[in-house]
Design a protein around this motif. Structure first.
Motif, mmCIF file in Angstrom:
data_model
loop_
_atom_site.group_PDB
_atom_site.id
_atom_site.type_symbol
_atom_site.label_atom_id
_atom_site.label_comp_id
_atom_site.label_asym_id
_atom_site.label_seq_id
_atom_site.Cartn_x
_atom_site.Cartn_y
_atom_site.Cartn_z
ATOM 1 N N HIS A 161 -58.386 -94.298 -18.886
ATOM 2 C CA HIS A 161 -58.970 -94.223 -20.229
ATOM 3 C C HIS A 161 -59.064 -92.787 -20.726
ATOM 4 O O HIS A 161 -58.879 -92.542 -21.918
ATOM 5 N N ASP A 162 -59.330 -91.832 -19.835
ATOM 6 C CA ASP A 162 -59.444 -90.448 -20.309
ATOM 7 C C ASP A 162 -58.097 -89.725 -20.355
ATOM 8 O O ASP A 162 -58.015 -88.561 -20.720
ATOM 9 N N GLY A 163 -57.007 -90.432 -19.981
ATOM 10 C CA GLY A 163 -55.656 -89.898 -20.151
ATOM 11 C C GLY A 163 -55.101 -89.118 -18.985
ATOM 12 O O GLY A 163 -53.938 -88.705 -19.024
ATOM 13 N N ARG A 164 -55.883 -88.920 -17.946
ATOM 14 C CA ARG A 164 -55.359 -88.150 -16.813
ATOM 15 C C ARG A 164 -54.486 -88.983 -15.885
ATOM 16 O O ARG A 164 -53.603 -88.440 -15.221
ATOM 17 N N TRP A 165 -54.722 -90.295 -15.816
ATOM 18 C CA TRP A 165 -53.875 -91.201 -15.015
ATOM 19 C C TRP A 165 -53.014 -91.933 -16.026
ATOM 20 O O TRP A 165 -53.382 -92.953 -16.572
#
Length: 92
Positions: free
Chosen positions: A36-40
């Motif tokens: 959700h936070d874009g790092r994965w």
């Protein structure tokens, strides 16, 4: 920085089922939060194996190490990391 990460999971057969279920539930919540936070960025299952290929987008090697070592299943994983660089023929 983009990284391709292969994770192979090997949970011991003698680990109590309730403990394994708890670890898997925490793993799912942690992985989804990072997605959700874009790092994965991507998470793909390897057919027929308890393994995945993932793409992470993080600021540094140290950040990736911190994220991976924070995985609840980390003690039961073999992890291989490949740093990625833009290909000169890529159109994106």
């Amino acid at each position: 920085m983009l990284f391709l990460v292969r994770m192979d999971v090997n949970i011991p057969h003698d680990l109590p089922e309730a403990q394994a279920a708890d670890i898997k539930a925490r793993e799912k919540a942690y992985a989804q939060a990072l997605q959700h936070d874009g790092r994965w960025r991507h998470l793909w299952r390897v057919v027929g194996e308890y393994a995945n290929y993932s793409v992470f987008d993080v600021a540094s090697n140290d950040e990736l190490h911190t994220l991976l070592s924070g995985l609840p299943l980390f003690p039961y994983m073999k992890i291989h990391v490949t740093p990625l660089a833009q290909h000169p023929s890529a159109i994106a």
